[in-house]
Motif scaffolding. Structure first.
Motif, PDB file in Angstrom:
ATOM      1  N   PRO A 232       0.828  -1.209   0.000  1.00 62.05           N
ATOM      2  CA  PRO A 232       0.000   0.000   0.000  1.00 62.05           C
ATOM      3  C   PRO A 232       0.859   1.255   0.000  1.00 62.05           C
ATOM      4  O   PRO A 232       1.881   1.330   0.697  1.00 62.05           O
ATOM      5  N   ILE A 233       0.464   2.231  -0.772  1.00 58.67           N
ATOM      6  CA  ILE A 233       1.204   3.492  -0.863  1.00 58.67           C
ATOM      7  C   ILE A 233       1.105   4.237   0.466  1.00 58.67           C
ATOM      8  O   ILE A 233       0.036   4.340   1.061  1.00 58.67           O
ATOM      9  N   GLY A 234       2.237   4.748   0.919  1.00 56.93           N
ATOM     10  CA  GLY A 234       2.254   5.569   2.124  1.00 56.93           C
ATOM     11  C   GLY A 234       2.468   4.827   3.423  1.00 56.93           C
ATOM     12  O   GLY A 234       2.595   5.461   4.473  1.00 56.93           O
ATOM     13  N   VAL A 235       2.514   3.487   3.395  1.00 57.30           N
ATOM     14  CA  VAL A 235       2.746   2.709   4.617  1.00 57.30           C
ATOM     15  C   VAL A 235       4.256   2.554   4.811  1.00 57.30           C
ATOM     16  O   VAL A 235       4.934   2.034   3.930  1.00 57.30           O
ATOM     17  N   PRO A 236       4.798   3.001   5.947  1.00 58.31           N
ATOM     18  CA  PRO A 236       6.249   2.923   6.157  1.00 58.31           C
ATOM     19  C   PRO A 236       6.763   1.487   6.175  1.00 58.31           C
ATOM     20  O   PRO A 236       6.061   0.554   6.602  1.00 58.31           O
ATOM     21  N   LEU A 237       8.004   1.310   5.735  1.00 58.69           N
ATOM     22  CA  LEU A 237       8.701   0.031   5.817  1.00 58.69           C
ATOM     23  C   LEU A 237       9.756   0.129   6.914  1.00 58.69           C
ATOM     24  O   LEU A 237      10.339   1.189   7.136  1.00 58.69           O
ATOM     25  N   VAL A 238      10.006  -1.001   7.581  1.00 57.64           N
ATOM     26  CA  VAL A 238      11.031  -1.048   8.627  1.00 57.64           C
ATOM     27  C   VAL A 238      11.992  -2.181   8.302  1.00 57.64           C
ATOM     28  O   VAL A 238      11.598  -3.350   8.244  1.00 57.64           O
ATOM     29  N   LEU A 239      13.259  -1.840   8.097  1.00 59.34           N
ATOM     30  CA  LEU A 239      14.289  -2.824   7.773  1.00 59.34           C
ATOM     31  C   LEU A 239      14.821  -3.440   9.063  1.00 59.34           C
ATOM     32  O   LEU A 239      15.312  -2.731   9.942  1.00 59.34           O
ATOM     33  N   GLU A 240      14.738  -4.784   9.169  1.00 62.61           N
ATOM     34  CA  GLU A 240      15.144  -5.490  10.387  1.00 62.61           C
ATOM     35  C   GLU A 240      16.276  -6.486  10.157  1.00 62.61           C
ATOM     36  O   GLU A 240      16.593  -7.274  11.051  1.00 62.61           O
ATOM     37  N   SER A 241      16.914  -6.476   9.007  1.00 70.56           N
ATOM     38  CA  SER A 241      18.012  -7.418   8.747  1.00 70.56           C
ATOM     39  C   SER A 241      19.165  -7.174   9.704  1.00 70.56           C
ATOM     40  O   SER A 241      19.510  -6.032  10.004  1.00 70.56           O
ATOM     41  N   ARG A 242      19.808  -8.240  10.167  1.00 73.36           N
ATOM     42  CA  ARG A 242      20.930  -8.127  11.087  1.00 73.36           C
ATOM     43  C   ARG A 242      22.143  -7.512  10.386  1.00 73.36           C
ATOM     44  O   ARG A 242      22.645  -8.060   9.405  1.00 73.36           O
ATOM     45  N   LEU A 243      22.608  -6.389  10.938  1.00 74.51           N
ATOM     46  CA  LEU A 243      23.770  -5.687  10.405  1.00 74.51           C
ATOM     47  C   LEU A 243      24.785  -5.421  11.518  1.00 74.51           C
ATOM     48  O   LEU A 243      25.605  -4.507  11.411  1.00 74.51           O
ATOM     49  N   ASN A 244      24.734  -6.223  12.554  1.00 74.12           N
ATOM     50  CA  ASN A 244      25.536  -5.996  13.755  1.00 74.12           C
ATOM     51  C   ASN A 244      27.012  -5.838  13.450  1.00 74.12           C
ATOM     52  O   ASN A 244      27.600  -6.632  12.703  1.00 74.12           O
TER      53      ASN A 244
END
Length: 266
Positions: A232-244
Motif C-alpha cells: 500500500p502506498i504511504g505505509v512505512p517500511l522497517v528494515l530489520e536485517s541483522r547488520l551488527n
C-alpha cells in the motif's frame, strides 16, 4: 516510500553508538527496538539525536532506560510500566508504536492466552489513544516443533479473528514472519499484503530460510520482492536485517541498496 532502520538491526552496542552509526550513514528514520544494550544513557542518546532531526517510531520492548522489561502480552502485565512507557513515547513525539502478539506455554490453553492478549491490547490501546499514539500488532510466526512455547497470531485465521475482535488496532505485517507461515499460499499472502492502508501501521522487512526468524539480509532472490507492487502506498517500511558490528559505510550501502531495490520493483 519511507524506510526506517530498526535498532534491532544493530544490536549489542549502546543506543548512542547505534544511533551514531545510523546518523553518520545518513539515516534519519529509526525504529526504537530491542537490540542495543540497556544503559542509563539511552534516553539522553535518543533525545540528542531527536534534536538533530532523527524521526522515531517504536516497537515492542524497545530499549529506553537501564531497566529493560521484556514483556509478553499473553500474560498479566505491570500497567504502571506501560503508563510510563507511553508517557515517554508521547514526550519525544512518537506517534506509532507496535507490539508482538505474545506467546504461551504448550501446557496453556491457546484460547486462554488469546483472551489475555486481547484484554491487554484493549488496555494498551486506551493508554496509547489518550497520548496520541497509534498502536499496531505484528503478525507472528509458528515456532519450531521442539519449542516450549507457541506464538499467537502465527496463522491467517487467528489474525483474521483478531482483526474482528480488536478492529481499532492496526496491523504490522512482517514479511519474514509470513514466510514461515504453514498456510502461506499466494491467496493468503495477498490477503494481508492487500489490507487497506488505513489498517496497516507498517511493514517489516528482512529475509529467512522459511523455518526460523533469523533476520537475514535481503537479496535479489528474497521471496517477497515479487509482491512489492502490492504494498500500500504511504505505509512505512522497517528494515530489520541483522547488520551488527558492520561499518558505517556498509550500513549506508545496505540502506541505499534496499531503498533502490524496492523503488525499482514498485
Amino acid at each position: 516510500m519511507q524506510l526506517y532502520l530498526s535498532l534491532s538491526a544493530y544490536g549489542g552496542v549502546s543506543t548512542r553508538e547505534a544511533l551514531t552509526i545510523f546518523w553518520n550513514a545518513g539515516i534519519r528514520h529509526t525504529e526504537l527496538a530491542i537490540g542495543p544494550r540497556p544503559d542509563a544513557d539511552a534516553v539522553q542518546a535518543i533525545e540528542d539525536f531527536r534534536k538533530l532531526g532523527m524521526v522515531y517510531r517504536a516497537h515492542h520492548a524497545f530499549v529506553w532506560s537501564a531497566r529493560h522489561y521484556p514483556f509478553n502480552l499473553a500474560q498479566p502485565q505491570d500497567w504502571k510500566y506501560f503508563e510510563q512507557l507511553t508517557d515517554y513515547l508521547a514526550s519525544i513525539g512518537v506517534s506509532a508504536y507496535s507490539v508482538h502478539g505474545g506467546n504461551f506455554s504448550k501446557t496453556t490453553e491457546r484460547v486462554l492466552a488469546y483472551a489475555t492478549f486481547t484484554e491487554n491490547i484493549h488496555r494498551l490501546h486506551r493508554l496509547c489513544l489518550t497520548r496520541g499514539i497509534v498502536l499496531g500488532v505484528e503478525t507472528m510466526y509458528p515456532t519450531l516443533p521442539n519449542s516450549a512455547v507457541k506464538n499467537l497470531l502465527d496463522n491467517a485465521s487467528e489474525l483474521a479473528q483478531f482483526c474482528q475482535d480488536v478492529p481499532q488496532v492496526k496491523i504490522v505485517v512482517d514479511l519474514a514472519h509470513l514466510n514461515i507461515w504453514y498456510d502461506k499460499s499466494p491467496l493468503v499472502l495477498n490477503q494481508w499484503l492487500g489490507l487497506p492502508p488505513e489498517k496497516l501501521l507498517e511493514i517489516h522487512i528482512s529475509d529467512n530460510d522459511g523455518r526460523q526468524d533469523i533476520h537475514s539480509r535481503i537479496t535479489d532472490n528474497t521471496w517477497w520482492l515479487s509482491h512489492i507492487t502490492k504494498f500500500p502506498i504511504g505505509v512505512p517500511l522497517v528494515l530489520e536485517s541483522r547488520l551488527n558490528r558492520l561499518s558505517m559505510l556498509i550500513i549506508q550501502k545496505e540502506y541505499k541498496y534496499i531503498t533502490n531495490l524496492i523503488l525499482s520493483k514498485s
